[in-house]
Every structure is written in structure tokens, then in C-alpha cells.
Design an enzyme around this catalytic site. Sequence first.
Site, short mmCIF file in Angstrom:
data_model
loop_
_atom_site.label_atom_id
_atom_site.label_comp_id
_atom_site.label_asym_id
_atom_site.label_seq_id
_atom_site.Cartn_x
_atom_site.Cartn_y
_atom_site.Cartn_z
N HIS A 195 15.48 12.86 -6.56
CA HIS A 195 16.67 13.31 -5.83
C HIS A 195 17.69 13.89 -6.81
O HIS A 195 17.90 13.34 -7.90
CB HIS A 195 17.35 12.13 -5.12
N ARG B 244 21.36 -4.60 3.98
CA ARG B 244 22.25 -4.19 2.88
C ARG B 244 23.72 -4.46 3.13
O ARG B 244 24.45 -4.80 2.21
CB ARG B 244 22.06 -2.70 2.58
N ARG C 123 -3.41 -2.68 9.65
CA ARG C 123 -4.30 -1.53 9.40
C ARG C 123 -4.96 -1.62 8.02
O ARG C 123 -6.09 -1.16 7.83
CB ARG C 123 -3.50 -0.20 9.42
N SER D 138 9.55 12.52 -0.91
CA SER D 138 8.98 11.17 -1.13
C SER D 138 9.93 10.09 -0.64
O SER D 138 9.50 8.98 -0.35
CB SER D 138 8.63 10.95 -2.61
N GLY D 139 11.22 10.42 -0.53
CA GLY D 139 12.20 9.46 -0.02
C GLY D 139 11.93 9.09 1.44
O GLY D 139 12.42 8.06 1.91
N THR E 190 0.82 -1.22 0.00
CA THR E 190 0.00 0.00 0.00
C THR E 190 0.85 1.27 0.00
O THR E 190 0.32 2.36 -0.12
CB THR E 190 -0.89 0.04 1.26
N GLY E 191 2.17 1.14 0.14
CA GLY E 191 3.04 2.31 0.24
C GLY E 191 3.42 2.84 -1.14
O GLY E 191 3.02 2.30 -2.17
N CYS F 213 18.20 4.85 -2.16
CA CYS F 213 17.88 5.57 -3.41
C CYS F 213 18.99 6.53 -3.86
O CYS F 213 19.32 6.59 -5.05
CB CYS F 213 16.56 6.32 -3.27
N ARG G 201 17.71 17.53 2.81
CA ARG G 201 16.31 17.35 2.41
C ARG G 201 15.78 18.68 1.90
O ARG G 201 15.95 19.71 2.57
CB ARG G 201 15.49 16.88 3.62
N1 LIG Z 1 10.71 6.26 -0.79
C1 LIG Z 1 11.89 6.01 -1.34
O1 LIG Z 1 12.43 6.77 -2.16
C2 LIG Z 1 12.61 4.77 -0.98
C3 LIG Z 1 13.75 4.47 -1.67
C4 LIG Z 1 14.44 3.33 -1.34
C5 LIG Z 1 13.96 2.53 -0.34
N2 LIG Z 1 12.83 2.85 0.33
C6 LIG Z 1 12.39 1.97 1.39
O2 LIG Z 1 11.15 1.37 1.05
C7 LIG Z 1 10.36 1.21 2.21
C8 LIG Z 1 8.99 1.84 2.04
O3 LIG Z 1 9.08 3.18 1.60
P1 LIG Z 1 7.77 3.97 1.11
O4 LIG Z 1 8.23 5.30 0.69
O5 LIG Z 1 6.98 3.12 0.16
O6 LIG Z 1 6.95 4.07 2.50
P2 LIG Z 1 5.39 4.29 2.74
O7 LIG Z 1 4.74 4.93 1.57
O8 LIG Z 1 5.31 4.97 4.05
O9 LIG Z 1 4.80 2.77 2.85
C9 LIG Z 1 5.15 1.90 3.88
C10 LIG Z 1 4.54 0.53 3.61
O10 LIG Z 1 4.96 -0.37 4.65
C11 LIG Z 1 3.80 -1.00 5.20
N3 LIG Z 1 4.03 -1.34 6.60
C12 LIG Z 1 4.33 -0.52 7.63
N4 LIG Z 1 4.44 -1.22 8.77
C13 LIG Z 1 4.21 -2.53 8.45
C14 LIG Z 1 4.16 -3.74 9.19
N5 LIG Z 1 4.40 -3.75 10.51
N6 LIG Z 1 3.88 -4.89 8.55
C15 LIG Z 1 3.64 -4.90 7.22
N7 LIG Z 1 3.65 -3.77 6.45
C16 LIG Z 1 3.94 -2.61 7.07
C17 LIG Z 1 2.72 0.04 5.06
O11 LIG Z 1 1.45 -0.57 5.20
P3 LIG Z 1 0.16 0.28 5.73
O12 LIG Z 1 -0.32 1.06 4.55
O13 LIG Z 1 -0.77 -0.78 6.15
O14 LIG Z 1 0.65 1.15 6.84
C18 LIG Z 1 3.01 0.53 3.64
O15 LIG Z 1 2.53 -0.43 2.71
C19 LIG Z 1 11.21 1.77 3.36
O16 LIG Z 1 11.93 0.70 3.91
C20 LIG Z 1 12.13 2.71 2.68
O17 LIG Z 1 13.33 2.88 3.40
C21 LIG Z 1 12.12 3.95 0.01
#
Ligand SMILES: NC(=O)c1ccc[n+]([C@@H]2O[C@H](COP(=O)([O-])OP(=O)(O)OC[C@H]3O[C@@H](n4cnc5c(N)ncnc54)[C@H](OP(=O)(O)O)[C@@H]3O)[C@@H](O)[C@H]2O)c1
Length: 346
Positions: free
Chosen positions: A242, A98, A41, A157-158, A13-14, A127, A235
Site C-alpha cells: 500500500h 479494534r 473447506r 492483496s489487502g 490457509t489465507g 493495514c 484501490r
Molecule cells: N490482506 C491484508 O492486507 C490484511 C491486512 C490486515 C488485516 N487483514 C485481515 O486478515 C484477515 C484475512 O485476510 P487474508 O488476506 O489472509 O484473506 P484470505 O487470503 O482470503 O484468507 C482467509 C482465511 O480465512 C479462513 N476462513 C474463512 N472463513 C472461515 C471460517 N468460517 N472459519 C474459519 N476460517 C475461515 C480461510 O480459510 P479457507 O482457506 O478454508 O477458506 C482463509 O484461511 C481478514 O480479516 C482481513 O481483514 C488482511
Amino acid sequence: MNDGYRIAVVGATGQVGTLMLALLRERSFPAREIVPFASARSAGRELDGGLIVRPLSEEAIQGFDLALFSAGGSTSGEWAPKFADAGAVVIDNSSRWRMSDDVPLVVSEVNPEALDGHQGIVSNPNCSTMQMVLALAPLHREAGIERLVISTYQAVSGTGRRAVDELLDQSHALLHEREISPPEAYAHQIAFNALPHAGSFAAGEDHTDEERKLMDETRKILDDPSIRISATCVRVPVLNGHSEAVNVQTRRELSPERARELLAAAPGVTVLDDPHTALYPLAIDAAGKDDVFVGRIRRDPGHERALDLWIVADNLRKGAALNAVQLAEALHERGLVQAWRAPSAA
Ligand SMILES: NC(=O)c1ccc[n+]([C@@H]2O[C@H](COP(=O)([O-])OP(=O)(O)OC[C@H]3O[C@@H](n4cnc5c(N)ncnc54)[C@H](OP(=O)(O)O)[C@@H]3O)[C@@H](O)[C@H]2O)c1
């Protein structure tokens, strides 16, 4: 495998999870079933395309070939080994695994051969690191990188969806001359500001974890622990994409012209470099695109073996979701998905 893989997407969902689901479809990855997982949730929520979100449980994680994780470090810490023990190959977006010696850290165009020795978990780099090494790898191969001085300009968004909402809410409030709510995603107001604080400071540390990731992960991917690196991660109030100013000091002579040639030929890289017509990479142009964009390629007047570069990419796409799906493709092409079975699942 001819009827496709059974794939779990954890964090579906993220921001990153949503994009991974879309990319698996767009790129016609051979999937016979895709199961979206998120927190309790979101259990029962219907996603675009009709998939229903499930919560993680010991029973629900059985029988997968691949599991793509983007649900934060603690979820990966707990559940990635369980998926691997149950026979799946995990591709993890978090920082949790990692730097582990037995976990390959892979950028699909740079070091796909590192996948060959995987032990059930494969990591997707941070990223900022991802987009930078894509541009640096051809230069490193040609001239050997000795030192990097990096300043990043990282989009909200990161940080996750809540940070995107916070920037929009603060901007809206300030434009309407209203007080902003106390910041939650960051230590300070992000709207109309620049925070020299991307990531977090551990006790006794004078660099953020984001800056440490950039240094450590770059050395691991380029397989050269001798590269000296200085990084400041900032940031900025950009929604997505980025940008990075990188000073690259090489061991051997490398002209800007040769660097431009090498980058133009590098897979996944597009050179946009004509500053006199205002042509250089921009975050707003990179958003939604697969490539990493490089421009402002020039000699550092302060050092005869150093160049300056400006590197921009969509942090959610090549910086996370796209590379994860490309790693799934590479595992498939190298016959490394079902060849993997943890001893307890054999
Ligand atoms: N954003 C970036 O540019 C980026 C780049 C590289 C890596 N990442 C990594 O990717 C990951 C997610 O990033 P995002 O930007 O997509 O975050 P996000 O939009 O906040 O989404 C977080 C996701 O994790 C789920 N989640 C949270 N707690 C959980 C749990 N206890 N069990 C199962 N699912 C859970 C959430 O589900 P709910 O909707 O149910 O809360 C949601 O699907 C992070 O580890 C981040 O470090 C992000």
C-alpha cells in the site's frame, strides 16, 4: 514458560495466515506446538511443513496459550471470545474488536504498553493505519499532529486472495484482447483502473468503512481523539504494497529536515528520500520487507505548519502478519501470555 507456547493460527490457509506461520518459524517464536485452523473447506489439508488444517470446534480450541486470527470479522466475532474464555490470548487481524474499549489496538513500535491491560483479545490495526501511524508517531510526539489529509493507493492483496486472482485474470484477458468476466471482488474492473472505493459504503455513509477505520484507529493508537482527519482510500491495480500520500499539519513548527531526522531514527521505519535521483518508496520494492518506507518529505507550500509525506509498506507483512507476530513477542516479553486466564478458565 520454557518449553514454548501452544499456538493456534486461525485462517492459516489465507495470505496473512500463511505469512504468520512462516514468521513464527523465521523469528524462532517459542512455540511447542502450532495448530492451523481454517474453514471446513480446508480441513485435512496439509500445509508446507506438514501441519494439517483443522476446522474450528468447541473441543479443538481448548488448551492454547495464544491464538493468532486472520479469518475475517465474523469468524473473529464468534471464535475469538471462545478462545479467550478457554485461556488463550487472541491477537486478531480483523476489524471486529479494534474499537472496543477493553481491546488494546497495538502497533508494536508505537504503543506496546497498551498490551498491559488486555482482557484476552488484542487487535492488530488495519493495514493502511498500521503503516501510517508508524511514520506519524515520532512526528506526533515531537510536534503534536493537528490534522491529517490522507489519500491511499491500496494493493489488491489487502482484499484477500480472490482479489489478487481477479486482477491477474482481468489483466491477462485484456492483454489478450478478450472480454473480462463480471467483476466479483470489486464493484468495477480493477485492471488498468483506480477505484475510489476501498472498503464498503454502509447505508447513509459517504465514507467507506476503510476510510472510517483509518480515521478512528489512528486516533485510538495515537491516543488523541482531537486529531482531525480526512481520508480517501483508493484501490489500485498493484498486487502487494500500500502507498499513502499524507498531509500532516502539526500544532508546533516542524521542519522537513527535523522530520527526516526523527523518521530516520524511528524503529521499523526507513527513509528513502532523494527525489532528484528518483529515490522514493515504491510498492514493488517494499513487498517482502519488514519496514515502513517514507519519502517525498517536504513542506506543504499551502500551510506553514504542514508537511507532505509518501508512506509505503508491505500490507501483508507489517500491515498484518508481522505486527501480529511482533505482538505475540511483546506479550511474551512482558509476561502477559500465561498471566492471562479468563475467570471461567481459571
Ligand atoms: N490482506 C491484508 O492486507 C490484511 C491486512 C490486515 C488485516 N487483514 C485481515 O486478515 C484477515 C484475512 O485476510 P487474508 O488476506 O489472509 O484473506 P484470505 O487470503 O482470503 O484468507 C482467509 C482465511 O480465512 C479462513 N476462513 C474463512 N472463513 C472461515 C471460517 N468460517 N472459519 C474459519 N476460517 C475461515 C480461510 O480459510 P479457507 O482457506 O478454508 O477458506 C482463509 O484461511 C481478514 O480479516 C482481513 O481483514 C488482511
